[in-house]
Design an enzyme around this catalytic site. Structure first.
Site, PDB file in Angstrom:
ATOM      1  N   CYS A   1       0.828  -1.209   0.000  1.00  9.99           N
ATOM      2  CA  CYS A   1       0.000   0.000   0.000  1.00  9.99           C
ATOM      3  C   CYS A   1       0.863   1.261   0.000  1.00  9.99           C
ATOM      4  O   CYS A   1       1.424   1.600  -1.032  1.00  9.99           O
ATOM      5  CB  CYS A   1      -0.992  -0.045   1.151  1.00  9.99           C
ATOM      6  SG  CYS A   1      -2.467   0.910   0.757  1.00  9.99           S
TER       7      CYS A   1
ATOM      8  N   HIS B   1      -3.519  -4.965   0.509  1.00 14.95           N
ATOM      9  CA  HIS B   1      -2.941  -5.521   1.743  1.00 14.95           C
ATOM     10  C   HIS B   1      -2.990  -7.051   1.713  1.00 14.95           C
ATOM     11  O   HIS B   1      -3.965  -7.645   2.193  1.00 14.95           O
ATOM     12  CB  HIS B   1      -3.711  -5.007   2.963  1.00 14.95           C
ATOM     13  CG  HIS B   1      -3.489  -3.560   3.220  1.00 14.95           C
ATOM     14  ND1 HIS B   1      -2.470  -3.097   4.024  1.00 14.95           N
ATOM     15  CD2 HIS B   1      -4.144  -2.467   2.769  1.00 14.95           C
ATOM     16  CE1 HIS B   1      -2.520  -1.771   4.061  1.00 14.95           C
ATOM     17  NE2 HIS B   1      -3.523  -1.375   3.304  1.00 14.95           N
TER      18      HIS B   1
ATOM     19  N   GLU C   1      -1.543  -9.065   3.526  1.00 14.31           N
ATOM     20  CA  GLU C   1      -1.451  -9.646   4.879  1.00 14.31           C
ATOM     21  C   GLU C   1      -2.806 -10.054   5.456  1.00 14.31           C
ATOM     22  O   GLU C   1      -2.859 -10.861   6.373  1.00 14.31           O
ATOM     23  CB  GLU C   1      -0.732  -8.679   5.836  1.00 14.31           C
ATOM     24  CG  GLU C   1      -1.481  -7.411   6.224  1.00 14.31           C
ATOM     25  CD  GLU C   1      -1.270  -6.238   5.288  1.00 14.31           C
ATOM     26  OE1 GLU C   1      -0.965  -6.477   4.098  1.00 14.31           O
ATOM     27  OE2 GLU C   1      -1.434  -5.080   5.722  1.00 14.31           O
TER      28      GLU C   1
END
Ligand code: GLN
Length: 533
Positions: free
Chosen positions: A380, A506, A508
């Site tokens: 990001c 993102h 994650e």
């Protein structure tokens, strides 16, 4: 089958790993073939944690459907591998906002609007919204029992116990048994007090999960059972585990899921725990290690990068190595010390963020990774800064910047998204949630993902400025992933570098310990190669 409701409250102190208990229980019930949904109640007044500083509250976890939620939802998703939704994260602010909106519309037909029944009804609607959709809903109440802010939630979950059949509702209280080393004793008194408080609100716990440094001796178990009004077999020790992901198996051994099934009149099916057991074996057998520098700015609270940290570890599991993470404050990095600061690391990750504090250090870090062929993953803001760095130092556009940090730059290589221009309120208005992305073949991204169509979660207002696309690509910063219509750049990579890749999204939020995200697997693999292991 009726939907069953499990409520998890906490007592004695905060930070006992209630979220991990809820997640682990979710996994154990899922492994018995039940459809489980985890839900979190947060008593604070913010409508969601999206507007909170990560230094205060830890990371903001984003769901597929674009909710900005408490970080416990990240634990739930990682442990249960169930993609959760907006209704899974409920704060007092969200409840009150809805009640007040209804009042303004006149929905309460002249009634005085009160905590009981209007606020508690609103809370219960959120609980019952999963009726029929899940076999079991596990709702965790944030904070500790007795907190003023949490009272309406406590009252609402008490009412659920009366409205549903006794075998459809279960209360678990997570507490701490302090260990006094001088006398080698575990103390039960704080738990007794906490249960007393819970009972004063009309809730009798069915199961106690007791955090403890040592196994709980039979006498203490019996004492807790007697004084806290639970069955002795329902006093479950929750010892400190060697690693987070070992907690479900530990609680399985201690009989938590069995006790839950018995109490809820659920068949205690043979749990399919083999895959999880294999994963834990693999974690125990990790050989070798790599070091990754996580260069961000919210360093006071490591929870600010919780999902990134877990994803890096998952990447290690897939590569059979332990991942050591260096938390490096980008505000302290400059041209003079960058080499010294980052020299011991096998890979570098620049995560997401907001505001211009620490930006220069991030750009310097990315330059160092690019010029020295250090494996690099940008997330990001990390991706946006990779574009800025390249524009400045390769294209020679010295004042290149993001419009987030400079309104006067002549070269806004990152600019505000068209859809964001009319946005005036901060809460819940970013580009949020899952969006599709198409990956170009014959790119590093394609090699990493192994497919053309992916979906990733977003949380941003700014984006890659297409006016610079041709120049950046010509100079070697390739756009290897875009939105399906080609207009939004989602992934960039450096074709002259062995592993330099960054995404506007993102990754994650989608990594699981047993299904590590390809970008993290790729980063750790590249770090291993870089280290020659
Ligand atoms: N601040 C940047 C934006 O709003 C990046 C956001 C992020 O890293 N999540 O676009």
């Amino acid at each position: 089958m009726n939907t069953k409701y499990i409520f998890i409250t906490g007592g004695v102190v905060s930070g006992l790993g209630k979220g991990i208990t809820a997640s682990a229980l979710g996994r154990l019930l899922k492994n018995r073939g039940y459809k489980v949904i985890n839900q979190k109640f947060d008593p604070y007044i913010n409508v969601d944690p999206g507007t909170m500083n990560p230094k205060e509250h830890g990371e903001v976890f984003v769901t597929d459907d674009g909710a900005e939620t408490d970080l416990d939802l990240g634990h739930y998703e990682r442990f249960t591998d169930v993609n959760l939704t907006t209704s899974c994260s409920v704060s007092s602010g969200k409840i009150y906002q809805s009640v007040i909106n209804k009042e303004r519309k006149g929905d309460y037909l002249g009634k005085t609007v009160q905590v009981i029944p209007h606020v508690t009804n609103e809370i219960k609607e959120n609980i019952y919204s999963f009726e029929g959709q899940a076999d079991i809903v596990i709702t965790e109440l944030g904070g500790t029992i007795g907190d003023i802010e949490g009272l309406a939630f406590v009252e609402a979950i008490r009412q659920v116990g009366l409205e549903k059949k006794p075998e459809d509702v279960l209360y678990i209280h997570v507490t701490l048994l302090p260990y006094i080393s001088g006398s080698c004793e575990l103390k039960s008194k704080p738990t007794q007090h906490s249960v007393k408080e819970l009972q004063s609100f009309g809730i009798k716990p069915d199961i106690l999960v007791c955090r403890s440094e040592i196994d709980i001796p039979v006498e203490i178990r019996e004492k807790l059972a007697l004084f806290c009004n639970v069955r002795p077999e329902n006093v479950i020790p929750n010892l400190t585990a060697e690693n987070l992901y070992a907690v479900p198996l530990m609680l399985e051994k201690q009989g938590l899921a069995k006790a839950v099934c018995k109490q809820l009149h659920l068949e205690n099916k043979e749990p399919q725990n083999e895959e999880w057991e294999k994963m834990i074996q693999n974690i125990r057998n990790l050989r070798g290690e790599v070091s990754i520098a996580l260069v961000g700015k919210y360093m006071q609270l490591q929870d600010a990068y919780l999902s990134v940290v877990e994803s890096l570890r998952h990447g290690g599991f897939a590569n059979g190595v332990k991942v050591n993470i260096g938390f490096i404050n980008s505000e302290k990095i400059n041209e003079e010390n960058v080499k010294e600061t980052l020299k011991g690391y096998d890979g570098i990750l620049v995560p997401g963020g907001f505001g211009n504090r620490g930006i220069d250090g991030k750009i310097t870090t990315i330059k160092y990774a690019r010029e020295n062929n250090i494996p690099f993953l940008g997330i990001c803001l990390g991706m946006q800064m990779a574009v800025v760095e390249f524009a400045r130092n390769v294209l020679g556009l010295k004042d290149a910047s993001s419009a987030e940090f400079s309104s006067t730059t002549k070269n806004p290589v990152i600019h505000i998204m068209e859809t964001q221009k009319s946005v005036t309120e901060k809460g819940g208005t970013m580009r949020l949630g899952a969006y599709p992305c198409i990956i170009k073949k014959e790119t590093l991204a394609y090699k990493i993902y192994g497919e053309e169509n992916i979906s990733e979660r977003h949380r941003h207002r700014f984006e890659y400025n297409n006016e610079y696309r041709e120049r950046l690509e010509k100079a070697g910063l390739i756009c290897s992933g875009t939105s399906p219509d080609g207009t939004l750049v989602e992934i960039v990579e450096n074709e002259k570098h062995p592993f330099f890749i960054a995404g506007q999204f993102h990754p994650e939020f989608k990594s699981r310990p047993n299904k590590p995200h390809p970008l993290f697997v790729g980063l750790i693999k590249a770090a291993k190669t870089n280290k020659n292991i």
